[in-house]
Write an enzyme that holds these catalytic residues in place. Structure first.
Site, short mmCIF file in Angstrom:
data_model
loop_
_atom_site.label_atom_id
_atom_site.label_comp_id
_atom_site.label_asym_id
_atom_site.label_seq_id
_atom_site.Cartn_x
_atom_site.Cartn_y
_atom_site.Cartn_z
N GLU A 20 8.82 6.48 -1.43
CA GLU A 20 8.87 7.05 -0.07
C GLU A 20 8.79 6.09 1.33
OE1 GLU A 20 6.27 11.04 -0.49
OE2 GLU A 20 5.29 9.43 -1.30
N ASN A 41 3.01 12.50 1.73
CA ASN A 41 3.05 11.14 2.16
C ASN A 41 3.88 10.95 3.26
OD1 ASN A 41 0.55 10.06 1.08
ND2 ASN A 41 1.61 9.05 -0.63
N ASN A 45 0.67 0.75 0.79
CA ASN A 45 1.95 1.27 -0.36
C ASN A 45 2.89 -0.13 -0.76
OD1 ASN A 45 0.30 3.55 -0.06
ND2 ASN A 45 2.07 4.76 -0.46
N SER A 90 0.77 5.16 -4.59
CA SER A 90 1.81 5.92 -5.36
C SER A 90 3.03 5.38 -5.16
CB SER A 90 2.01 7.19 -4.39
OG SER A 90 2.10 6.85 -2.91
N ASN A 120 -0.98 4.31 4.45
CA ASN A 120 0.23 4.14 3.60
C ASN A 120 1.08 2.92 3.92
OD1 ASN A 120 0.23 7.46 3.48
ND2 ASN A 120 -0.17 6.29 1.76
N ASN A 156 -4.98 -1.31 -5.18
CA ASN A 156 -5.33 -1.16 -3.93
C ASN A 156 -6.57 -2.14 -3.54
OD1 ASN A 156 -3.66 0.83 -4.04
ND2 ASN A 156 -4.78 2.45 -3.43
N ALA A 177 -4.90 12.75 -7.36
CA ALA A 177 -4.74 13.71 -8.56
C ALA A 177 -3.73 12.97 -9.30
CB ALA A 177 -4.11 15.01 -8.30
N LYS A 228 -3.01 8.55 8.85
CA LYS A 228 -2.56 8.32 7.43
C LYS A 228 -1.10 7.60 7.08
CE LYS A 228 -2.94 9.26 2.79
NZ LYS A 228 -2.05 9.78 2.04
O1 KPL Z 1 -2.27 7.71 -0.38
C1 KPL Z 1 -1.96 6.98 -1.05
C2 KPL Z 1 -1.02 6.51 -1.76
O2 KPL Z 1 -1.13 5.89 -2.87
O3 KPL Z 1 0.18 7.14 -1.70
C3 KPL Z 1 -3.46 5.79 -0.95
C4 KPL Z 1 -4.02 6.27 -0.04
C5 KPL Z 1 -2.86 4.52 -0.45
C6 KPL Z 1 -4.13 5.73 -2.24
O4 KPL Z 1 -3.43 4.93 -3.19
#
Ligand code: KPL
Length: 325
Positions: free
Chosen positions: A278, A116, A204, A266, A200, A214, A142, A196
């Site tokens: 992160e 990420n 996030n 995450s 995030n 989310n 995952a 992406k």
């Molecule tokens: O990548 C993600 C994360 O949580 O880091 C998303 C796409 C927002 C999914 O929760």
């Protein structure tokens, strides 16, 4: 019969690293793990729960090493046939992880970063003398149920592409694309990384600050804030030479909010487990690129500040439960 038992290594045994391992194995390519979580080389039983909740088991070679315990000759010998290292660690661990193994890798070995956020590729490419570098992003979900048991929690696109040096050889590229569902090779990979990053950068920190799933971000009370985060990001990306369509990016962000409505992001999970987040590589990356181009990005700065304040409540007093890789 596996294509080649030992030419791909996965650096990091987190949820995504193990998911990729199982996907490679299903495509008849057995990878090995390199991890700091254990010491010594051993055969490890792995368990995988797929989306249909079907459980399967396999046996993987794990090369473990700890910070103190290095076996340079062994490591070099064990990695001599590695042609591709897929780095699946947290963004803030990438530099250290790559630095730890780079001297033991064959000169022609290719490195693929999958994490990420953005930024580590800039540090890593300075370290590589002969090895080529690719970068990628995945929206697959995952979850680690136990140290060596992962469950796939969601499907999603994966984009991979070249970053610097000698490009990944065709047979390994095809192998990856065949193994990872919904994956694409993109020569303009930076566009996908920024896309992406927008997902995030919006989801996030907001879910972490408001302690929500989310899906809560679909509430109209977040519309203005999400719009501002995206506007700042699109302007910074453009100054960095990547032109993004704001409407397309906004739709992607809302698509992910809907598809992952019941998930905790995450970052939310990192804070729940008192781990480093992160943020420096998500909103922090937008801020650092903005500074370079003398642009302001107040909302992203505010989010960074809020997350740093939350982290400071546990990181400084040594309660952090940072994962090894
Ligand atoms: O990548 C993600 C994360 O949580 O880091 C998303 C796409 C927002 C999914 O929760």
């Amino acid at each position: 019969m596996p294509i080649n038992a030992n030419n791909i290594a996965i650096l990091g045994a987190g949820a995504i690293g193990q998911l990729i391992y199982h996907q490679l194995e299903a495509a008849d390519a057995k990878a090995i793990f390199i991890t700091k979580g254990v010491s010594g080389t051993h055969q490890q039983n792995l368990t995988f729960t797929n989306l249909a909740k079907k459980v399967s088991c396999s046996l993987a070679t794990v090369i473990g090493f700890t910070q103190q315990e290095y076996h340079p000759k062994n490591l070099q010998h064990q990695l001599q046939n590695i042609e591709l290292v897929i780095v699946c660690v947290k963004a803030y661990q990438v530099n250290d992880a790559v630095s730890s193994v780079i001297k033991y890798l064959p000169k022609h070995c290719h490195i693929l970063l999958l994490h990420n956020g953005m930024g580590p590729h800039l540090q890593v490419q300075k370290k590589l003398l002969t090895q080529g570098l690719s970068v990628g992003t995945t929206s697959q979900g995952a979850l680690k149920l136990a140290p060596w048991h992962v469950q796939q929690t969601g499907t999603g696109d994966s984009h991979l592409g070249p970053a610097s040096g000698i490009p990944l050889v065709k047979n390994l590229k095809l192998l990856l694309l065949n193994a990872i569902p919904q994956s694409l090779w993109c020569d303009t990979i930076l566009t996908y990384l920024w896309q992406k990053l927008a997902i995030n950068a919006a989801i996030n920190p907001l879910t972490t600050i408001d302690k929500c799933r989310n899906g809560a971000l679909a509430d109209p009370s977040y519309t203005l804030l999400i719009n501002k985060i995206i506007t700042e990001l699109v302007n910074v990306a453009q100054a960095d030479g990547v032109v993004l369509d704001k409407l397309v990016i906004t739709n992607k962000v809302y698509e992910v909010i809907t598809h992952t409505a019941s998930n905790y992001s995450s970052m939310h999970q990192d804070v729940t487990h008192k781990r480093q987040t992160e943020i420096d590589y998500i909103n922090g990356y937008i801020i650092s690129r903005a500074k370079k181009h003398h642009l302001s990005c107040q909302i992203n700065e505010q989010l960074l500040h809020q997350i740093k304040t939350i982290e400071s409540q546990y990181l400084t007093i040594g309660l952090s439960d940072n994962p090894t890789y």
